[in-house]
Design an enzyme around this catalytic site. Structure first.
Site, short mmCIF file in Angstrom:
data_model
loop_
_atom_site.label_atom_id
_atom_site.label_comp_id
_atom_site.label_asym_id
_atom_site.label_seq_id
_atom_site.Cartn_x
_atom_site.Cartn_y
_atom_site.Cartn_z
N THR A 88 91.05 -0.65 85.58
CA THR A 88 90.15 -1.03 86.68
C THR A 88 90.05 0.18 87.62
O THR A 88 90.65 0.19 88.69
CB THR A 88 90.70 -2.26 87.44
N ARG A 155 104.05 -4.20 86.84
CA ARG A 155 104.95 -3.57 87.82
C ARG A 155 105.81 -2.55 87.10
O ARG A 155 107.04 -2.57 87.22
CB ARG A 155 105.86 -4.65 88.41
N LYS A 206 100.68 -6.92 94.84
CA LYS A 206 100.65 -5.70 94.03
C LYS A 206 100.06 -4.53 94.82
O LYS A 206 100.60 -3.43 94.85
CB LYS A 206 99.80 -5.97 92.77
N ASN A 210 101.98 -0.82 96.43
CA ASN A 210 101.59 0.57 96.20
C ASN A 210 101.01 1.23 97.45
O ASN A 210 101.19 2.43 97.66
CB ASN A 210 100.62 0.67 95.01
N ARG A 213 103.81 2.38 99.66
CA ARG A 213 104.38 3.64 99.17
C ARG A 213 103.49 4.82 99.54
O ARG A 213 103.96 5.87 99.96
CB ARG A 213 104.53 3.54 97.66
N HIS A 244 119.74 6.30 109.46
CA HIS A 244 119.55 5.07 110.24
C HIS A 244 119.33 3.95 109.24
O HIS A 244 118.49 4.06 108.35
CB HIS A 244 118.33 5.23 111.16
N CYS A 260 97.89 4.90 90.11
CA CYS A 260 98.06 3.70 90.94
C CYS A 260 97.97 3.97 92.44
O CYS A 260 97.12 3.41 93.12
CB CYS A 260 99.40 3.06 90.62
N TYR A 322 102.03 14.34 86.80
CA TYR A 322 101.89 13.92 88.20
C TYR A 322 103.22 13.62 88.86
O TYR A 322 103.31 13.57 90.08
CB TYR A 322 100.93 12.72 88.31
#
Ligand code: SAJ
Length: 433
Positions: A88, A155, A206, A210, A213, A244, A260, A322
């Site tokens: 997609t 995942r 989902k 991502n 991140r 921390h 992604c 990558y």
């Protein structure tokens, strides 16, 4: 008991799922239009480099648990469950659902009572309960009564696909409770850690993962640029900040690649792209897309400070993949970096022990060949092999001893101790001889 599952789309997610389902005793048919992939699977040949996958694939094909075909209709008709794992892609911020539509149309033609339809492809929130449900109900059959529909987002990260499929908790979101139940029944044989919700929440989760991140890495990259200006080391700063207990800043670097993180954030904000708050996600994407450009800027600076011209430099780029440890080069920052350096007139040698991709640079088959007579090394990918580089050895064969480290693979003090000029993303200190 011995259910038959069709997996539509034999890309990385589809192939790994097909093999793992088959290894758990399901009869699996993999479907793809690509005859080479179909032939490879039927010959027990694995075209993906994932730890453990080739052995498992040979085993399940030889035992008759997995076969592949190009005939989607036949596969759907005889299946108890269909798993859709087609790409997609996102173009100009908009998700292209044409492969998903094609797959769903094939499923609709073969739809029959009791069929469980699973969408694993990453999709904008609302797609399963909206677009997919209405398209399938054009068959005259009703979801939750005649057939079942669920989103189970993939995942799995390249390089750890099999392991993560078996062990990473999995979100299962049905368009109704019966659909969720059917999917839990199917997936529990593969992975016991199933978390149930509705389809739209599953899609949202989902994308939220991502995007989180991507935002976190963008923040680290922002800190990197600021640290360079301040003359400090961002890795040291992040390491200290992360002591921390409630802080977990990711790592900055030469860029964010893969299929992604570079697209999922756009799918998330497609829910309301006009809301001003969606800018947060767009700015993060811009920061991450800027990092390969910034890396080239650092290369130019390093050469300039050594009195060298970029248009006559011989530059070794370490890494085309990558991320570290994988052969996947989709959306790799290396593409921009190699292309830009070539455009500026440098001779670019690319070495990557995992892939033959060079993005137009000259390929080298060994590290020694790659760095011989080189003016500078640019480290783009954090492959484990690069962490053990013998600085003495490469220092002896390079023409100029310059390292531009995009992933903090080399310890700056070590590089300087070995007589290198050391530059790096987020490294603002002046460690050079
Ligand atoms: N990167 C950084 N700094 C970091 C971490 C990563 O710059 O601190 C870069 C990497 O070098 C790479 C890119 O980000 O270029 C993406 O790498 P990744 O390891 O973060 O992600 P992927 O794309 O390999 O896998 C992700 C995973 N998602 C999460 O960790 C939330 C995986 O679980 C998903 O299944 C996968 O995306 C997917 O298919 O969506």
């Amino acid at each position: 008991m011995n259910k038959l599952i069709s997996i539509i789309g034999l890309g990385s997610v589809g192939l790994v799922s097909a093999v793992v389902f088959a290894s758990k005793g399901y009869k699996v048919v993999g479907v793809d239009n690509d005859v080479d992939k179909v032939r490879a699977v039927n010959n027990g040949r694995c075209y993906l480099s994932e730890p453990g996958l080739d052995v498992l694939l040979r085993d399940v094909v030889s035992k008759g648990f997995l076969r592949a075909t190009t005939d989607v209709l036949e596969a759907v008709k005889e299946s108890d469950a269909v798993v859709i794992a087609v790409p997609t892609p996102v173009r100009d911020g908009i998700a292209d659902l044409s492969y998903l539509r094609d797959a769903l149309e094939s499923v609709r033609r073969g739809l029959h009572r009791g069929l469980l339809v699973v969408i694993e492809s990453t999709i904008p929130p609302g797609t399963t309960a909206g677009f997919a449900k209405s398209l399938l109900e054009e068959s005259g059959l009703r979801v939750e009564e005649d057939f079942y529909l669920v989103h189970v987002p993939e995942r799995i990260a390249p390089g750890r696909a099999v392991e993560e499929l078996l062990n990473m908790p999995r979100v299962v979101g049905g368009v109704g409770l019966r659909s969720t139940e059917k999917a839990v029944e199917l997936y529990s044989r593969v992975n016991p850690k199933l978390l149930t919700t509705d389809a739209t929440t599953a899609e949202f989760v989902k994308l939220a993962e991502n995007t989180y991140r991507d935002l976190n890495i963008a923040y680290a990259n922002l800190l990197a640029v600021l640290a360079e200006k301040l003359g400090i080391d961002v890795y040291e700063a992040i390491r200290l900040a992360n002591t921390h207990q409630r802080v977990h800043i990711h790592m900055p670097g030469a860029g964010v690649g893969g299929s992604c993180l570079t697209k999922d954030p756009y799918m998330l904000i497609s829910v309301d792209p006009d809301f001003w708050g969606s800018e947060l996600v767009k700015v993060a994407r811009r920061i991450n897309d800027y990092m390969p450009i910034h890396t080239v800027e650092i290369v130019e600076k390093a050469l300039r400070e050594a009195g060298l011209e970029i248009n006559s430099a011989r530059i070794t780029v370490l890494g085309a993949a990558y991320k570290g440890g994988v052969s996947d080069t989709r959306e790799s920052p290396s593409k921009h970096i190699v292309g830009e350096l070539i455009k500026k007139g440098s001779k670019v040698i690319v070495y990557d022990p995992y892939t033959s991709e060079t993005f137009g640079g000259e390929r080298s088959l060994s590290l020694e060949d790659a760095v011989k007579d080189s003016d500078a090394i640019v480290i783009v990918t954090d492959h484990p092999e690069f962490k053990n580089i013998d600085l003495d050895v490469i220092g002896r064969i390079m023409r100029h001893k310059i390292i531009i480290d995009g992933r903090r693979v080399i310890e700056p003090y070590q590089a300087v101790k070995h007589g290198f000029r050391y530059y790096g993303v987020g490294f603002g200190r002046a460690y050079r001889l």
